[in-house]
Design an enzyme around this catalytic site. Structure first.
Site, short mmCIF file in Angstrom:
data_model
loop_
_atom_site.label_atom_id
_atom_site.label_comp_id
_atom_site.label_asym_id
_atom_site.label_seq_id
_atom_site.Cartn_x
_atom_site.Cartn_y
_atom_site.Cartn_z
N THR A 1 1.06 -1.17 0.03
CA THR A 1 -0.05 0.08 0.14
C THR A 1 1.02 1.18 0.00
O THR A 1 2.16 1.13 0.66
CB THR A 1 -0.80 -0.09 1.30
OG1 THR A 1 -1.79 1.16 1.16
CG2 THR A 1 -0.38 -0.26 2.46
N LYS B 1 -6.68 9.54 -3.39
CA LYS B 1 -7.33 8.36 -3.77
C LYS B 1 -7.99 8.63 -5.05
O LYS B 1 -9.30 9.12 -5.11
CB LYS B 1 -8.22 7.68 -2.74
CG LYS B 1 -8.30 6.20 -3.03
CD LYS B 1 -8.38 5.24 -1.83
CE LYS B 1 -8.19 4.11 -2.22
NZ LYS B 1 -9.01 3.11 -1.46
N TRP C 1 -4.22 4.44 -5.05
CA TRP C 1 -3.44 5.63 -4.34
C TRP C 1 -2.54 6.37 -5.35
O TRP C 1 -1.85 5.84 -6.27
CB TRP C 1 -2.79 5.32 -3.43
CG TRP C 1 -3.32 4.59 -2.15
CD1 TRP C 1 -3.37 3.45 -1.55
CD2 TRP C 1 -4.21 5.30 -1.06
NE1 TRP C 1 -4.00 3.20 -0.52
CE2 TRP C 1 -4.57 4.29 -0.19
CE3 TRP C 1 -4.79 6.65 -1.10
CZ2 TRP C 1 -5.42 4.74 0.65
CZ3 TRP C 1 -5.49 6.85 0.00
CH2 TRP C 1 -5.93 6.06 0.96
N GLU D 1 -4.37 -2.67 5.10
CA GLU D 1 -3.95 -3.28 6.27
C GLU D 1 -5.16 -3.79 7.01
O GLU D 1 -4.90 -4.47 8.06
CB GLU D 1 -3.48 -1.94 7.25
CG GLU D 1 -2.46 -1.34 6.70
CD GLU D 1 -2.39 -0.12 5.73
OE1 GLU D 1 -3.46 -0.16 4.97
OE2 GLU D 1 -1.60 0.87 5.66
P1 ADP Z 1 -9.39 -0.46 -0.35
O1 ADP Z 1 -9.42 0.67 -1.44
O2 ADP Z 1 -9.57 -1.53 -0.69
O3 ADP Z 1 -10.50 0.03 0.74
P2 ADP Z 1 -6.92 0.80 0.63
O4 ADP Z 1 -5.88 0.43 1.34
O5 ADP Z 1 -6.32 1.14 -0.94
O6 ADP Z 1 -8.02 -0.14 0.52
O7 ADP Z 1 -7.31 2.16 0.81
C1 ADP Z 1 -8.11 2.26 2.24
C2 ADP Z 1 -8.35 3.90 2.34
O8 ADP Z 1 -9.16 4.22 1.55
C3 ADP Z 1 -9.18 4.07 3.69
O9 ADP Z 1 -8.19 4.22 4.88
C4 ADP Z 1 -9.96 5.32 3.59
O10 ADP Z 1 -9.41 6.49 3.70
C5 ADP Z 1 -10.79 5.05 2.00
N1 ADP Z 1 -11.84 4.32 1.88
C6 ADP Z 1 -11.85 3.01 1.89
N2 ADP Z 1 -13.26 2.65 1.76
C7 ADP Z 1 -13.79 3.90 1.85
C8 ADP Z 1 -15.18 4.11 1.97
N3 ADP Z 1 -16.26 3.38 1.81
N4 ADP Z 1 -15.58 5.49 2.17
C9 ADP Z 1 -14.52 6.64 2.24
N5 ADP Z 1 -13.21 6.27 2.11
C10 ADP Z 1 -12.69 5.03 2.22
#
Ligand code: ADP
Length: 550
Positions: free
Chosen positions: A187, A447, A452, A332
Site C-alpha cells: 500500500t 485516492k 493511491w 491493512e
Molecule cells: P481499499 O481501497 O480496498 O479500501 P486501501 O488500503 O487502498 O484499501 O485504501 C484504504 C483507505 O481508503 C481508507 O483508509 C479510506 O481512507 C479510504 N476508503 C476506503 N473505503 C472507503 C469508503 N467506503 N468511504 C470513504 N473512504 C474509504
C-alpha cells in the site's frame, strides 16, 4: 483445560478443497486477455491449481518465498492464488497501474522469486526485467500458441506449458501452521516507500468467514459474483476466497472493465452480486442509462474504497432495484472493516433518513473492533458528532509492515497507547448504533478512482524544479475520480514558473495518471509548530479547486 476438539489449521487450501468437493460443478467464467470467454468448474480449477503448485515447486519456489503476479481477474490468476498460498509460498499481487520504477522497487523489496503476468503487461515486464534483482523466472499467463515469437525477457516461460508438464495424481496440499504467511499486498502509505502487508492463512480464512456473513457481503451458493475490484487490489476484497467458501459461481471480467463489457457479462452470466470502487460504477451506470438498459439479475453491489456518492446509491437502488452495500476497508485490514447494512429498527425509517445512514461507512463486522480518539488519545463517545482518529484491532489487521525494522519504519506499529490499536489515518464519527462515518483523512494520500497516488513523490518531483521554493500536493475533489492531485506551490523569489511548465516537468518521472491535474501558486504554505505543512488547512482552502474547473 483444553477443549477436546479436532485441531485443524485454518488454511487457504481448505477453501478450494471445499469448493471442489461440495460445489464441484459450479462454474468459474473468465473473459480472457486473448479476447474469448473461458469456462471451467471448481473441480477443473482445483486440479489445475494442484498442477501449478507442482510446477512452482519444480521452479524451486520454497515455502515462504514470494511469487509475484501482474494480472487481471481471471481463472489463471485464481489458480495462482491457491497454488502459491496453498503450497506455503506467498502470493504477491502487484498493481500494474504503478510506474515501472515503483513496481521494480516493490518486487525487489518483496524479493519475488517468480513473476507471473498477463500478456497485457508484457511490454511493462520487458521494460523492468533487467532491473529486478531477485526474480529467477518469468511466466507469461498464456497457452503455447500465444507466446510471443521474440521477447526481451530471457527464458520466458509459458503458463500452460508449466501446467501441462505436471500430473495431478497423488498431490496433497501440505498442512502447516495457520499463522504461516499466505499473501502480500503493498500500500502506498503516507510517507516514503510503499509498505508491504503480509497476510496469514489464519487472518485470510477468518476474514473470509466474516465477509460472507449476512450483514457483511451476504454471500451464498446461489450467488453469481463478479468482482470488478481487481485481484491486485487487496485480494479483490477477499472474493476469490469467499466465493470458494460459499460455493458461488465466479465471473471474472479480465481487462474488460468498461460499462458495455461489464453489463454484457452481468446479463449473459446472470450475475447477482458485484463489487468495485465508485469510479467503475459511474462508467457502468452511464452506459446503462444512455442505452436504456436494465439489470435483470443483479441484486446487490458492494461499493467501497472511496465514499459512495448519494446520487450513485439512488441510481442503483431507486432506478435499478440494486441494493448498495457500502463498505469501508484498507489494505491493512485485508480489507473489510465496516459494512453499512441497516439494523432492524432502521429499515422502516423514511427514505431520506435511511439514505443518511447508508451514506455512512457502516458498522464493524465481528472480528474488527474500533474506536475514535481525540488528539490526546482519549476515547471519544459514539454520539455521531464527536470526530477523531479511527483506530481498529482484530484478527485480520496488520501488526507491522514487511521488513519494517530494516526500512527505519516503526516496528510494531499498532501499540499506540500500549493497547494494540492500528491507527487508520481516517478521521471519523461513530453513532449510537455503531455506524462509522469518515469525515476527513489525516494521512496525506490521494485516492483517484480507488487507487493511491503518493503525495510525497509528487512533492519531491516538484521541489526538484529550480523555480520551486515549496510544494504541497493535496487531494482535491473531482467529479469523476473522487480525488485528484492538486499542487500548491510557492515560487522562489524572482523566479518565473507557470502551470504547464511545471506539469511538463513530471513527464517520464511517474505514471501518467499520477500527474497533478492543476497547480495553484500561493505566497506561503501554512506550517505547523514542528514545521510540517498543514495539509488539512490546504485541503480546506483548495480542496474544491478542481470541482469548479472544466
Ligand atoms: P481499499 O481501497 O480496498 O479500501 P486501501 O488500503 O487502498 O484499501 O485504501 C484504504 C483507505 O481508503 C481508507 O483508509 C479510506 O481512507 C479510504 N476508503 C476506503 N473505503 C472507503 C469508503 N467506503 N468511504 C470513504 N473512504 C474509504
Amino acid at each position: 483445560m483444553n477443549g477436546l476438539m479436532m485441531d485443524q489449521p485454518l488454511l487457504i487450501s481448505t477453501l478450494l478443497r471445499h469448493a471442489e468437493r461440495h460445489h464441484g460443478t459450479q462454474e468459474v467464467v473468465s473473459r480472457r486477455v486473448e479476447g474469448d470467454i473461458h469456462r471451467c468448474t471448481y473441480v477443473e480449477l482445483a486440479a489445475r491449481s494442484r498442477r501449478m503448485a507442482r510446477a512452482m515447486a519444480a521452479l524451486g519456489v520454497a515455502a515462504g518465498q514470494r511469487v509475484g503476479t501482474l494480472a487481471w481477474n481471471g481463472y489463471r490468476h485464481l489458480e495462482l492464488y491457491y497454488a502459491v498460498s496453498g503450497s506455503g509460498a506467498v502470493l504477491h499481487t502487484l498493481n500494474p497501474r504503478l510506474h515501472a520504477d515503483q513496481l521494480a522497487w516493490i518486487a525487489d523489496h518483496a524479493e519475488d522469486q517468480v513473476l507471473c503476468f498477463d500478456k497485457t503487461f508484457l511490454p511493462l515486464v520487458e521494460s523492468v526485467a533487467q532491473r529486478l534483482t531477485t526474480v529467477r523466472h518469468f511466466v507469461l499467463m498464456v497457452d503455447h500458441d500465444h507466446m510471443p515469437a521474440s521477447t526481451a525477457i530471457p527464458g520466458l516461460l509459458c503458463y500452460e506449458d508449466l501446467i501441462d508438464g505436471q500430473a495431478d495424481d497423488g498431490f496433497e496440499w501440505p498442512a502447516f501452521d495457520e499463522n504461516t504467511a499466505s499473501s502480500l499486498c503493498y500500500t502506498s502509505g503516507t510517507t516514503g516507500h510503499p509498505k508491504g502487508v503480509l497476510y496469514s492463512h489464519r487472518s485470510t480464512v477468518l476474514h473470509t468467514f466474516a465477509s460472507a456473513l449476512p450483514d457483511a457481503l451476504n454471500l451464498g451458493a446461489r450467488d453469481v459474483i463478479l468482482p470488478v475490484v481487481p485481484m491486485f487490489h487487496v485480494n479483490a476484497w477477499g472474493l476469490p476466497y469467499s466465493a470458494c467458501m460459499v460455493g458461488a459461481k465466479l465471473v471474472l471480467p479480465g481487462p474488460g472493465l468498461g460499462g458495455k463489457s461489464l453489463h454484457e457479462l452481468f446479463e449473459t452470466e446472470g450475475v447477482t452480486l458485484s463489487a468495485g470502487v465508485p469510479t467503475v460504477w459511474q462508467g457502468l451506470l452511464a452506459h446503462v442509462q444512455s442505452q436504456g438498459l436494465t439489470f435483470s439479475t443483479m441484486r446487490r453491489t458492494v461499493i467501497g474504497g472511496s465514499a459512495c456518492p448519494p446520487a450513485m446509491m439512488e441510481a442503483f437502488e431507486d432506478t435499478h432495484g440494486v441494493q448498495v452495500i457500502h463498505a469501508w476497508g484498507m489494505t491493512e485490514l485485508s480489507p473489510i472493516g465496516t459494512v453499512g447494512i441497516l439494523k432492524g429498527h432502521q429499515q422502516d425509517l423514511p427514505r431520506e433518513q435511511r439514505r443518511t445512514i447508508q451514506a455512512k461507512q457502516g458498522r464493524g463486522v465481528f472480528g474488527i473492533d474500533m474506536k475514535i480518539v481525540g488528539d490526546d488519545g482519549e476515547e471519544l463517545p459514539w454520539d455521531g458528532r464527536a470526530s477523531g482518529e479511527l483506530l481498529v484491532r482484530g484478527a485480520w489487521v496488520v501488526d507491522r509492515y514487511l521488513k519494517a525494522d530494516h526500512d527505519g519504519q516503526p516496528g510494531p506499529l499498532v501499540h499506540r497507547n500500549g493497547q494494540g490499536w492500528f491507527p487508520t489515518g481516517d478521521v471519523a464519527t461513530v453513532d449510537a448504533d455503531g455506524f462509522m462515518q469518515i469525515t476527513d483523512r489525516a494521512k496525506d494520500v490521494i485516492k483517484s478512482g480507488g487507487e493511491w497516488i503518493g503525495s510525497i513523490d509528487l512533492e519531491n518531483i516538484a521541489m526538484a524544479h529550480p523555480a520551486v521554493a515549496m510544494a504541497a500536493c493535496i487531494a482535491a475533489r473531482h467529479p469523476k475520480w473522487d480525488e485528484r492531485p492538486l499542487l500548491v506551490v510557492v515560487r522562489k523569489p524572482d523566479a518565473s514558473l507557470e502551470r504547464d511548465e511545471l506539469l511538463a516537468f513530471f513527464e517520464g518521472k511517474i505514471a501518467k495518471w499520477w500527474t497533478p491535474d492543476d497547480v495553484v501558486f500561493v505566497d506561503a504554505i501554512p506550517l505547523g509548530a514542528t514545521g510540517k505543512m498543514l495539509k488539512n488547512r490546504l485541503r480546506e482552502q483548495h480542496g474544491g479547486h478542481l470541482l469548479h474547473k472544466d
